[in-house]
Design an enzyme around this catalytic site. Structure first.
Site, short mmCIF file in Angstrom:
data_model
loop_
_atom_site.label_atom_id
_atom_site.label_comp_id
_atom_site.label_asym_id
_atom_site.label_seq_id
_atom_site.Cartn_x
_atom_site.Cartn_y
_atom_site.Cartn_z
CB SER A 47 -0.92 0.09 1.27
OG SER A 47 -1.42 1.33 1.65
CE LYS A 71 -5.72 -20.10 16.17
NZ LYS A 71 -6.16 -18.75 16.32
CB THR A 125 -9.79 -29.38 19.29
OG1 THR A 125 -9.14 -28.33 19.56
CG2 THR A 125 -10.87 -28.58 18.35
CB SER A 183 -15.69 -20.38 21.31
OG SER A 183 -14.58 -19.55 21.82
CE1 TYR A 230 -15.51 -24.69 5.61
CE2 TYR A 230 -15.40 -23.62 8.19
CZ TYR A 230 -15.52 -23.67 6.71
OH TYR A 230 -15.19 -22.57 6.10
CD GLU A 267 0.93 -9.92 25.05
OE1 GLU A 267 0.55 -10.96 25.05
OE2 GLU A 267 1.72 -9.42 25.81
N GLY A 304 -4.42 -7.51 27.74
CA GLY A 304 -3.99 -8.71 28.17
C GLY A 304 -2.51 -8.94 27.75
CG ASP A 359 -0.82 -13.62 28.23
OD1 ASP A 359 -1.51 -12.89 27.71
OD2 ASP A 359 -0.07 -14.58 27.94
CB SER A 369 -3.36 -13.37 12.17
OG SER A 369 -4.21 -12.66 12.96
C1 LIG Z 1 -5.67 -17.67 16.73
C2 LIG Z 1 -5.57 -16.27 16.04
C3 LIG Z 1 -4.49 -15.58 16.77
C4 LIG Z 1 -3.42 -15.71 17.59
O1 LIG Z 1 -2.79 -16.92 17.33
P1 LIG Z 1 -1.86 -18.00 18.30
O2 LIG Z 1 -1.36 -18.95 17.80
O3 LIG Z 1 -2.95 -18.17 19.55
O4 LIG Z 1 -1.03 -16.93 18.99
C5 LIG Z 1 -4.20 -14.26 15.91
N1 LIG Z 1 -5.18 -14.05 15.07
C6 LIG Z 1 -6.24 -14.81 14.49
C7 LIG Z 1 -7.16 -14.28 13.60
C8 LIG Z 1 -6.40 -16.04 15.26
O5 LIG Z 1 -7.43 -16.72 14.82
#
Ligand SMILES: *Cc1c(COP(=O)(O)O)cnc(C)c1O
Length: 319
Positions: A29, A54, A76, A79, A116, A205, A209, A211, A305
């Site tokens: 961009s 994921k 597993t 949610s 699914y 993060e 939170g 941590d 992500s």
């Molecule tokens: C699960 C997830 C994360 C965090 O991933 P971790 O492997 O738990 O650190 C970040 N963004 C999205 C969209 C997720 O689904």
């Protein structure tokens, strides 16, 4: 002793994912570059199958099952996106899947998981311990438990996104990655420390939170109460044992972003880049936009992500 995955496991995961996961695009961009005085490379896992990275970890883990494990299937607890990732991977590989979800999980997420083909078992999150319950059911039914992040095969699978990024754009000065339980960040670290050794690697993060940051500072896993944040994919209470060991060894630092900063990033993605990104997926860019760190003149990777956000919620947040 923990068995930690290595970059070789990421390479093996990439071979298993070939033809099953999308090779997601890396977008640029000019507006973002001008705004931050840097060159930004956005790896778009919001455009991955089922809408988040994921799928990579889940599919890699399930691909390694023996014939006997496949017959009994996978179980597993989640949610969120891991539930859908397990359900879709199990369907593609032709095995049964059971997902434990709290009674108050959002209906669209339950529907997507059912869609699914997984069996969903509901539980009361206030009175029942989901991990203990899942373990008990796994044993009763002979199913294999694949947790959302603290597992070597899940971590190696998540690392394939960064492998693709470096292969496409070459070395980077910095890479910003959303952080929940650390599966994505630790997998990314395995790829980064081989493909771009000097790249600064940061987890990001939610401010509510932190941590992960506390854990890095103290040198041990810190547990917190479930944080209140719109970043529902990163509402984890602690890192995993495997993920922490890698993060501690290979990650430079952990930054944070507030909910307001996540909304600003969501709006930028929608308006300027025509991308629907869920709040958690905005963590990396939110940290960059709000100068949590000096970026001037650098080549910076931003891992987006995921993009699974209810459209009414999306409109409400960016409106
Ligand atoms: C699960 C997830 C994360 C965090 O991933 P971790 O492997 O738990 O650190 C970040 N963004 C999205 C969209 C997720 O689904």
């Amino acid at each position: 002793m923990l068995t930690l995955p290595t970059y070789d496991d990421v390479i093996a995961a990439a071979a298993r994912l070939k033809g099953h996961a999308h090779r997601t695009p890396v977008l640029r961009s000019a507006t973002a570059d001008a705004m931050l005085g840097a060159q930004l490379f956005f790896k778009c896992e919001n455009l991955q199958r089922m809408g988040a990275f994921k799928f990579r970890g889940a599919f890699n883990a399930l691909s390694k099952f023996s014939d006997e494990q496949r017959r009994a299937g996978v179980i597993t607890f989640s949610s969120g996106n891991h539930a859908q990732a397990i359900a879709l991977s199990a369907r593609v590989l032709g095995m049964p899947a059971v997902v434990l979800m709290p009674n108050d999980a959002p209906q669209p997420k339950v529907d997507a998981t059912l869609g699914y083909g997984a069996q969903v078992i509901r539980f009361d999150r206030y009175t029942q311990d989901r991990e203990a319950l899942t373990r008990e059911l796994a044993q009763q039914r002979g199913m294999t438990l694949i947790p959302p992040y603290d597992h070597p095969d899940v971590m190696a699978g998540q690392g394939t996104a960064a492998k693709e990024l470096f292969e496409e754009v070459g070395e980077l000065d910095m890479l910003l990655v959303p952080l929940g339980g650390g599966g994505l960040l630790s997998g990314t670290a395995l790829a980064t420390r081989v493909l771009s050794l000097r790249c600064k690697l940061y987890g990001v993060e939610p401010e509510a939170g932190d941590d992960g940051r506390q854990s890095l500072r103290r040198g041990q896993i810190v547990h917190i109460d479930t944080p209140r944040t719109i970043a529902d994919g990163a509402q984890t209470q602690h890192l995993g044992h495997h993920t922490f060991a890698v993060i501690r060894r290979d990650v430079d630092d952990v930054l944070t972003a507030s909910d307001d900063q996540l909304v600003a990033a969501m709006r930028f993605f929608a308006e300027r880049m025509k991308l629907v990104v869920e709040p958690t997926g905005c963590l990396g860019f939110a940290a960059a936009m709000h100068a949590a760190i000096e970026l001037e003149g650098l080549r910076v990777g931003v891992l987006i992500s995921g993009g699974n956000v209810d459209l009414a919620r999306f409109a409400e947040l960016i409106g």
